[in-house]
Motif scaffolding. Structure first.
Motif, mmCIF file in Angstrom:
data_model
loop_
_atom_site.group_PDB
_atom_site.id
_atom_site.type_symbol
_atom_site.label_atom_id
_atom_site.label_comp_id
_atom_site.label_asym_id
_atom_site.label_seq_id
_atom_site.Cartn_x
_atom_site.Cartn_y
_atom_site.Cartn_z
ATOM 1 N N ALA A 36 3.877 13.956 7.615
ATOM 2 C CA ALA A 36 4.556 14.506 6.432
ATOM 3 C C ALA A 36 5.432 13.427 5.803
ATOM 4 N N TYR A 37 5.326 13.295 4.490
ATOM 5 C CA TYR A 37 6.142 12.316 3.767
ATOM 6 C C TYR A 37 6.821 12.983 2.584
ATOM 7 N N LEU A 38 7.975 12.462 2.216
ATOM 8 C CA LEU A 38 8.615 12.874 0.971
ATOM 9 C C LEU A 38 8.322 11.796 -0.066
ATOM 10 N N ASP A 39 7.972 12.231 -1.268
ATOM 11 C CA ASP A 39 7.720 11.284 -2.361
ATOM 12 C C ASP A 39 9.021 11.127 -3.148
ATOM 13 N N GLN A 40 9.825 10.171 -2.694
ATOM 14 C CA GLN A 40 11.189 10.030 -3.231
ATOM 15 C C GLN A 40 11.331 8.901 -4.235
ATOM 16 N N GLY A 41 10.307 8.047 -4.341
ATOM 17 C CA GLY A 41 10.407 6.916 -5.250
ATOM 18 C C GLY A 41 9.569 5.734 -4.796
ATOM 19 N N ALA A 42 9.953 4.563 -5.277
ATOM 20 C CA ALA A 42 9.147 3.350 -5.096
ATOM 21 C C ALA A 42 8.864 3.026 -3.626
ATOM 22 N N TRP A 43 9.912 3.073 -2.792
ATOM 23 C CA TRP A 43 9.708 2.675 -1.391
ATOM 24 C C TRP A 43 8.920 3.723 -0.631
ATOM 25 N N SER A 44 9.199 5.011 -0.883
ATOM 26 C CA SER A 44 8.409 6.068 -0.231
ATOM 27 C C SER A 44 6.941 5.928 -0.601
ATOM 28 N N ASN A 45 6.708 5.573 -1.865
ATOM 29 C CA ASN A 45 5.328 5.413 -2.322
ATOM 30 C C ASN A 45 4.585 4.345 -1.531
ATOM 31 N N LYS A 46 5.286 3.255 -1.281
ATOM 32 C CA LYS A 46 4.661 2.187 -0.493
ATOM 33 C C LYS A 46 4.416 2.636 0.946
ATOM 34 N N ALA A 47 5.357 3.417 1.478
ATOM 35 C CA ALA A 47 5.192 3.919 2.845
ATOM 36 C C ALA A 47 3.988 4.868 2.913
ATOM 37 N N ILE A 48 3.851 5.718 1.908
ATOM 38 C CA ILE A 48 2.739 6.678 1.856
ATOM 39 C C ILE A 48 1.398 5.943 1.781
ATOM 40 N N LYS A 49 1.366 4.916 0.948
ATOM 41 C CA LYS A 49 0.133 4.130 0.777
ATOM 42 C C LYS A 49 -0.342 3.548 2.116
ATOM 43 N N GLU A 50 0.585 3.023 2.885
ATOM 44 C CA GLU A 50 0.218 2.440 4.183
ATOM 45 C C GLU A 50 -0.195 3.524 5.168
ATOM 46 N N ALA A 51 0.525 4.648 5.164
ATOM 47 C CA ALA A 51 0.216 5.720 6.113
ATOM 48 C C ALA A 51 -1.202 6.245 5.916
ATOM 49 N N LYS A 52 -1.656 6.267 4.656
ATOM 50 C CA LYS A 52 -3.006 6.767 4.359
ATOM 51 C C LYS A 52 -4.094 5.918 5.005
ATOM 52 N N LEU A 53 -3.756 4.713 5.395
ATOM 53 C CA LEU A 53 -4.741 3.862 6.084
ATOM 54 C C LEU A 53 -5.031 4.383 7.485
ATOM 55 N N PHE A 54 -4.128 5.235 8.004
ATOM 56 C CA PHE A 54 -4.237 5.635 9.408
ATOM 57 C C PHE A 54 -4.461 7.124 9.627
ATOM 58 N N GLY A 55 -4.409 7.913 8.564
ATOM 59 C CA GLY A 55 -4.627 9.337 8.751
ATOM 60 C C GLY A 55 -4.287 10.105 7.488
ATOM 61 N N GLU A 56 -4.156 11.396 7.675
ATOM 62 C CA GLU A 56 -3.884 12.274 6.534
ATOM 63 C C GLU A 56 -2.383 12.281 6.226
ATOM 64 N N VAL A 57 -2.055 12.263 4.947
ATOM 65 C CA VAL A 57 -0.645 12.326 4.556
ATOM 66 C C VAL A 57 -0.391 13.612 3.772
ATOM 67 N N ASN A 58 0.562 14.376 4.254
ATOM 68 C CA ASN A 58 0.949 15.609 3.585
ATOM 69 C C ASN A 58 2.266 15.342 2.835
ATOM 70 N N VAL A 59 2.175 15.222 1.503
ATOM 71 C CA VAL A 59 3.398 14.976 0.719
ATOM 72 C C VAL A 59 4.082 16.323 0.476
ATOM 73 N N LEU A 60 5.229 16.506 1.132
ATOM 74 C CA LEU A 60 5.890 17.818 1.125
ATOM 75 C C LEU A 60 6.563 18.141 -0.198
ATOM 76 N N ALA A 61 7.110 17.125 -0.825
ATOM 77 C CA ALA A 61 7.832 17.346 -2.082
ATOM 78 C C ALA A 61 7.963 16.023 -2.812
ATOM 79 N N SER A 62 8.146 16.120 -4.124
ATOM 80 C CA SER A 62 8.214 14.917 -4.938
ATOM 81 C C SER A 62 9.246 15.081 -6.051
ATOM 82 N N SER A 63 9.826 13.977 -6.474
ATOM 83 C CA SER A 63 10.717 14.033 -7.648
ATOM 84 C C SER A 63 10.152 13.164 -8.770
ATOM 85 N N LYS A 64 8.832 12.966 -8.704
ATOM 86 C CA LYS A 64 8.165 12.133 -9.697
ATOM 87 C C LYS A 64 8.273 12.713 -11.116
ATOM 88 N N ASP A 65 8.328 14.055 -11.200
ATOM 89 C CA ASP A 65 8.360 14.718 -12.517
ATOM 90 C C ASP A 65 9.532 14.239 -13.387
#
Ligand SMILES: *Cc1c(COP(=O)(O)O)cnc(C)c1O
Length: 259
Positions: free
Chosen positions: A92-121
């Motif tokens: 589970a990841y939170l989409d909080q901004g630039a650094w979270s985005n980079k963390a999410i991108k790397e995590a997807k290399l190793f499995g499924e990522v469930n983005v629980l919430a985002s403030s991108k809007d």
């Protein structure tokens, strides 16, 4: 007068830490050689490593269940290492901004990522809220301070799954309950020293639980078993951190820093 740097990146360092480092470059502890010129396994450097480690533990109140590691590759390498070492099927990841985005991108290399919430809007101008944490994920990844957007997590959610936190830009600025995290990481250059070393605080019994072959250097187990001395560590960076933390302690520690 030395100038200040208000940029949200590498920060100024206490002058006393720089002066002490300057001395150590030429003649370290009066041994007639500089700290860069001796073995990282020598008694003199071992003392630096142990003191830096114990200052981290003392200042942050790190419990015995956790260990402090000094790694290389920056917080950016931790984005991948976290997932490699902890992601079994889904995280589970939170989409909080630039650094979270980079963390999410790397995590997807190793499995499924469930983005629980985002403030991108709203262009990450606030911290994602109103989410629940599913118990079927291996861990929840949080960035405690989204440096680029300037939003900070004020209180951490209570979580049914292990929490892993990127504290690169607010570590040592406020008290944290270390025991409530399975893993904390921070590139040193924003809040505790120069670039070249990454602080990792890991709950010892969580390491080595994933079934995946991985490069030796990217396995936390390697560094835990070798006390951050599997290979040559960044000696200067660790020395500067030690002096900065010593200075921080002399000011009264984290509560004073928070004020
Ligand atoms: C700066 C920063 C990083 C990247 O750190 P590097 O050590 O340069 O890889 C990651 N996360 C946060 C929150 C940051 O502020």
């Amino acid at each position: 007068m030395r100038k200040h740097n208000f940029g949200a990146g590498p920060g100024i360092l206490p002058e006393i830490a720089l002066k002490k480092t300057q001395e150590a470059l030429i003649d370290f502890n009066g041994i007639g050689m500089g700290v860069m010129e001796i073995s990282h396994r020598s008694k003199d450097f071992e003392m630096v490593l142990q003191k830096a480690k114990s200052l981290v533990k003392e200042l942050l109140g790190v419990p015995d269940t956790h260990e402090v590691l000094f790694l290389q590759g920056g917080a950016s390498t931790q984005f991948a290492m976290v997932a490699m070492n902890y992601l079994k099927t889904k995280a589970a990841y939170l989409d909080q901004g630039a650094w979270s985005n980079k963390a999410i991108k790397e995590a997807k290399l190793f499995g499924e990522v469930n983005v629980l919430a985002s403030s991108k809007d709203k262009n990450y101008s606030y911290q994602p809220k109103g989410y629940s944490i599913p118990s079927d994920c291996d861990y929840l990844h949080i960035c405690s301070n989204e440096t680029i957007h300037g939003t900070q997590v004020k209180s951490f959610p209570s979580s049914p799954i292990p929490v892993i936190c990127d504290m690169s830009s607010d570590i040592f600025s406020r008290p944290v309950d270390v025991k409530s995290f399975d893993m904390i990481y921070a590139g040193a250059q924003k809040n505790m020293g120069p670039s070249g070393v990454t602080l990792v605080i890991v709950k010892k019994d969580t390491v080595g639980k994933v079934e995946r072959t991985m490069p030796t250097m990217l396995n936390y187990k390697t560094h835990l078993e070798n006390d951050s001395l599997y290979n040559t560590p960044p000696v200067i960076a660790i020395l500067v951190c030690m002096h900065v933390l010593d200075w921080l302690k002399s000011l009264g520690g984290i509560n004073e820093m928070q004020k």
